[in-house]
Design a protein around this motif. Sequence first.
Motif, mmCIF file in Angstrom:
data_model
loop_
_atom_site.group_PDB
_atom_site.id
_atom_site.type_symbol
_atom_site.label_atom_id
_atom_site.label_comp_id
_atom_site.label_asym_id
_atom_site.label_seq_id
_atom_site.Cartn_x
_atom_site.Cartn_y
_atom_site.Cartn_z
ATOM 1 N N VAL A 1 -70.331 -14.469 -39.355
ATOM 2 C CA VAL A 1 -70.075 -15.874 -39.696
ATOM 3 C C VAL A 1 -70.430 -16.127 -41.159
ATOM 4 O O VAL A 1 -69.699 -16.820 -41.875
ATOM 5 C CB VAL A 1 -70.869 -16.809 -38.747
ATOM 6 N N VAL A 2 -71.551 -15.533 -41.603
ATOM 7 C CA VAL A 2 -71.922 -15.696 -43.015
ATOM 8 C C VAL A 2 -70.823 -15.111 -43.904
ATOM 9 O O VAL A 2 -70.412 -15.716 -44.899
ATOM 10 C CB VAL A 2 -73.279 -15.018 -43.301
ATOM 11 N N ASN A 3 -70.306 -13.946 -43.534
ATOM 12 C CA ASN A 3 -69.222 -13.344 -44.323
ATOM 13 C C ASN A 3 -67.987 -14.229 -44.341
ATOM 14 O O ASN A 3 -67.351 -14.416 -45.381
ATOM 15 C CB ASN A 3 -68.846 -11.973 -43.750
ATOM 16 N N TYR A 4 -67.621 -14.772 -43.190
ATOM 17 C CA TYR A 4 -66.448 -15.645 -43.106
ATOM 18 C C TYR A 4 -66.603 -16.864 -44.000
ATOM 19 O O TYR A 4 -65.647 -17.356 -44.571
ATOM 20 C CB TYR A 4 -66.251 -16.145 -41.665
ATOM 21 N N SER A 5 -67.851 -17.385 -44.072
ATOM 22 C CA SER A 5 -68.051 -18.688 -44.690
ATOM 23 C C SER A 5 -67.781 -18.689 -46.190
ATOM 24 O O SER A 5 -67.688 -19.752 -46.790
ATOM 25 C CB SER A 5 -69.468 -19.186 -44.411
ATOM 26 N N VAL A 6 -67.676 -17.513 -46.796
ATOM 27 C CA VAL A 6 -67.399 -17.502 -48.237
ATOM 28 C C VAL A 6 -65.966 -17.045 -48.519
ATOM 29 O O VAL A 6 -65.630 -16.675 -49.637
ATOM 30 C CB VAL A 6 -68.386 -16.595 -49.005
ATOM 31 N N GLN A 7 -65.122 -17.045 -47.455
ATOM 32 C CA GLN A 7 -63.750 -16.579 -47.664
ATOM 33 C C GLN A 7 -62.751 -17.539 -47.029
ATOM 34 O O GLN A 7 -63.081 -18.294 -46.124
ATOM 35 C CB GLN A 7 -63.576 -15.188 -47.026
ATOM 36 N N ASP A 8 -61.514 -17.467 -47.540
ATOM 37 C CA ASP A 8 -60.428 -18.184 -46.881
ATOM 38 C C ASP A 8 -59.659 -17.122 -46.110
ATOM 39 O O ASP A 8 -59.114 -16.194 -46.703
ATOM 40 C CB ASP A 8 -59.548 -18.867 -47.923
ATOM 41 N N ILE A 9 -59.626 -17.261 -44.789
ATOM 42 C CA ILE A 9 -59.099 -16.184 -43.967
ATOM 43 C C ILE A 9 -57.760 -16.583 -43.345
ATOM 44 O O ILE A 9 -57.666 -17.583 -42.639
ATOM 45 C CB ILE A 9 -60.118 -15.792 -42.882
ATOM 46 N N PHE A 10 -56.737 -15.810 -43.644
ATOM 47 C CA PHE A 10 -55.409 -16.094 -43.085
ATOM 48 C C PHE A 10 -55.079 -15.130 -41.965
ATOM 49 O O PHE A 10 -54.297 -15.431 -41.075
ATOM 50 C CB PHE A 10 -54.344 -15.992 -44.180
ATOM 51 N N GLY A 11 -55.632 -13.933 -42.025
ATOM 52 C CA GLY A 11 -55.343 -12.939 -41.003
ATOM 53 C C GLY A 11 -56.285 -11.782 -41.175
ATOM 54 O O GLY A 11 -57.119 -11.791 -42.089
ATOM 55 N N PRO A 12 -56.188 -10.762 -40.316
ATOM 56 C CA PRO A 12 -57.134 -9.652 -40.360
ATOM 57 C C PRO A 12 -57.211 -8.979 -41.738
ATOM 58 O O PRO A 12 -58.294 -8.628 -42.182
ATOM 59 C CB PRO A 12 -56.580 -8.677 -39.325
ATOM 60 N N MET B 1 -65.816 -7.259 -39.704
ATOM 61 C CA MET B 1 -66.876 -8.184 -40.097
ATOM 62 C C MET B 1 -66.574 -8.874 -41.426
ATOM 63 O O MET B 1 -67.334 -9.743 -41.860
ATOM 64 C CB MET B 1 -68.217 -7.454 -40.191
ATOM 65 N N ALA B 2 -65.487 -8.496 -42.051
ATOM 66 C CA ALA B 2 -65.018 -9.160 -43.275
ATOM 67 C C ALA B 2 -66.076 -9.216 -44.371
ATOM 68 O O ALA B 2 -66.371 -10.275 -44.916
ATOM 69 C CB ALA B 2 -64.507 -10.568 -42.960
ATOM 70 N N TRP B 3 -66.648 -8.047 -44.686
ATOM 71 C CA TRP B 3 -67.714 -8.022 -45.681
ATOM 72 C C TRP B 3 -67.219 -8.385 -47.072
ATOM 73 O O TRP B 3 -66.087 -8.069 -47.445
ATOM 74 C CB TRP B 3 -68.337 -6.621 -45.727
#
Lengths: 90, 288
Positions: B31-42, A4-6
Amino acid sequence: MEWMAWTLPTAIFFIVIGLILVGMTVWQMVTPGVKRRGFLPISTTRGDRLFITLLAAGYGHLMLLGLTVWPLWIATLASVVAFVIIMKWG
Amino acid sequence: MDKIHNNKAWLLVLPVFALVAFSAIVPLMTVVNYSVQDIFGPNNRYFVGTEWFSQLLRDPLLHNSLLRQFGFSFSVLAIEIPLGIVIALSMPRRGLGVPTCLILLSLPLLIPWNVVGTIWQIIGRGDIGLYGWALNEVGIDYNYAANPTDAWITVLIMDVWHWTSLVALLCYSGLRAIPDVYYQAARIDRASHWAVFRYIQLPKLKNVLLIAVMLRFMDSFMIYTEPFVLTGGGPGTSTTFLSQTLTKMAVGQFDIGRAAAFSLIYFLIILLVTWLFYTAMTHTDDKA
């Protein structure tokens, strides 16, 4: 939970939302609220007013981010003030 | 005898709650968590704060596709709602005509989105399509693949063709629910056709119409498949609506953080508009 990428800020955000919901539930159980008419054009319950405030807060933060370079806490502070005003007189 | 209060029934709601949590709440939180990060991989992500939101809200790409989206949704409503009412008013009330009309009207609703797109892609072609060929033959230079106006008109006609039936069917059911006494009273008063429509039928249709407007607004606001199949969002970006811009960002460029921020903005817009419609619907008779 890793998938969930907290992050800390989003965790705090959801904890606060959760606490508001729990708090509203307890408040409703202790002193049940009634539907009434304030300065908003529709009659609302406490839950309606909370929803209106949350939606307005979301748009307020987005407007601040999109139109200005001010720090974000200004919008948060304005939202808290709006929350009190809408809850009491809305 | 005192009534026994037992709240154990709430336990029966738990499975539904769990289901909703897993299908809606947990993904939304992610989605909220994703929206504040730059995600390249797991395991390769960086916190960027509200950077994506500031960027997106100033992005002409989003502005343009949002404007196109509102233009499209309001054009759809402006055409489909009056047209649906007119069709419903002109439908027969009894006899063999009723099932015939109902079946004919239901047909477009049964066709899947991508098939509708394919149908119009073929029918609009200048060489083998009936519609495109006929327009070219009478001297109108029509080409939906090259001319933005033609592409827009085709997407609009396609949506009108696909969904006006829904409005018409809803209005027809609303009209059938009006008791005959209203019409009898109108006949006694020698009311004109317009007066009957304006003061009896339209007010009685209000609730069905609000449902129709809400459904058509939400559906057209999320439109993806039909323009994607018909024009691929082109020519240029002239028929690229919000969902397609979003998909390009998320799946095409794999820009998950940015796409998540975009989704949240999209979600807030839909939430506000839907809430406004819902409030208009439920608070209309509110005198308190």
